[in-house]
Design an enzyme around this catalytic site. Structure first.
Site, PDB file in Angstrom:
ATOM      1  N   LYS A 120       0.829  -1.206   0.000  1.00 33.54           N
ATOM      2  CA  LYS A 120       0.000   0.000   0.000  1.00 33.54           C
ATOM      3  C   LYS A 120       0.862   1.254   0.000  1.00 33.54           C
ATOM      4  O   LYS A 120       0.670   2.167  -0.813  1.00 33.54           O
ATOM      5  CB  LYS A 120      -0.919   0.025   1.216  1.00 33.54           C
ATOM      6  CG  LYS A 120      -1.889   1.201   1.237  1.00 33.54           C
ATOM      7  CD  LYS A 120      -2.273   1.621   2.635  1.00 33.54           C
ATOM      8  CE  LYS A 120      -1.187   2.473   3.278  1.00 33.54           C
ATOM      9  NZ  LYS A 120      -1.625   3.067   4.562  1.00 33.54           N
ATOM     10  N   ASP A 138      -6.117   1.046   0.907  1.00 33.04           N
ATOM     11  CA  ASP A 138      -6.151   1.173   2.354  1.00 33.04           C
ATOM     12  C   ASP A 138      -7.501   0.675   2.857  1.00 33.04           C
ATOM     13  O   ASP A 138      -8.278   0.086   2.100  1.00 33.04           O
ATOM     14  CB  ASP A 138      -5.881   2.622   2.781  1.00 33.04           C
ATOM     15  CG  ASP A 138      -6.983   3.577   2.352  1.00 33.04           C
ATOM     16  OD1 ASP A 138      -7.949   3.141   1.691  1.00 33.04           O
ATOM     17  OD2 ASP A 138      -6.880   4.771   2.687  1.00 33.04           O
TER      18      ASP A 138
END
Length: 216
Positions: A120, A138
């Protein structure tokens, strides 16, 4: 999973959130990296408050390696998980100094070798700092993607794969910011504001709920 017209979805979300962009404050690729590491389970607003002081104390990998761990912990404490984050930041900066000549690496394979940097975080860096097509998943993006029917992936990596198939590469960054903003302001984890949703009639979860209420 629903078959989507990615462009239509983005157009509607863009009208709802025309100013959706990265909300972290940073002055360099390195500062963005530190900010993203700090943002785990913390709001961007809180991270910005913390980094305004933090980056006055240190804003290069070398300065962070020289900063005592206890001082770094104190400076970032209000971001939560501060002991783990401080240890990762120190180790990350040491790796950048020793293995990458003091420069933040610019590829996925290199970024994820840094302590505290997962896929991420690496995708945020690729997209925001280096203008490489990438979608960071996320908690907001993960939740919204499932509710809308963009993905039924069980992991962030699977959701990322599905989103990359829905949207065009040139729209990845916009999609990332719009999905985050929608998750924060409307499609919240608790008590989503479905009546105010700009893409309500495209939402798989809303359609399923309507069928249930109609007894079908």
């Amino acid at each position: 999973m629903v078959k989507y017209n990615g462009m239509e979805l983005l157009e509607r979300l863009d009208k709802a959130y025309p100013d959706a962009t990265c909300e972290l404050e940073y002055g360099s690729d390195f500062e963005l990296l530190i900010s993203v590491i700090l943002s785990a389970q913390c709001t961007d607003k809180r991270v910005n408050i913390v980094t305004r002081e933090l980056f006055r104390v240190a804003d290069t990998p070398r300065e962070f390696t020289e900063l005592p761990l206890e001082e770094l912990e104190r400076l970032i404490k209000s971001c939560g998980l501060y002991k783990n984050k401080a240890a990762n930041i120190k180790a990350c900066c040491e790796a950048i100094e020793t293995r990458f000549g003091g420069q933040v690496p610019r590829t996925m394979d290199e970024l994820i070798t840094l302590p505290g940097v997962g896929r991420k975080t690496a995708n945020v860096m690729l997209s925001v700092a280096f203008d490489v097509p990438a979608i960071a998943v996320d908690t907001h993006v993960f939740r919204v993607s499932h509710r809308l029917g963009l993905s039924d992936g069980k992991t962030p990596d699977n959701v990322e794969r599905d989103l990359c198939a829905v949207f065009e590469p040139e729209d990845y960054r916009k999609a990332h910011f719009l999905l985050i903003r929608h998750g924060r302001e409307c499609c919240k984890a608790q008590r989503p504001l479905c009546d105010d949703c700009a893409v309500k009639n495209l939402c798989a979860e809303n359609a399923a709920r309507a069928l249930h209420n109609n007894g079908e």
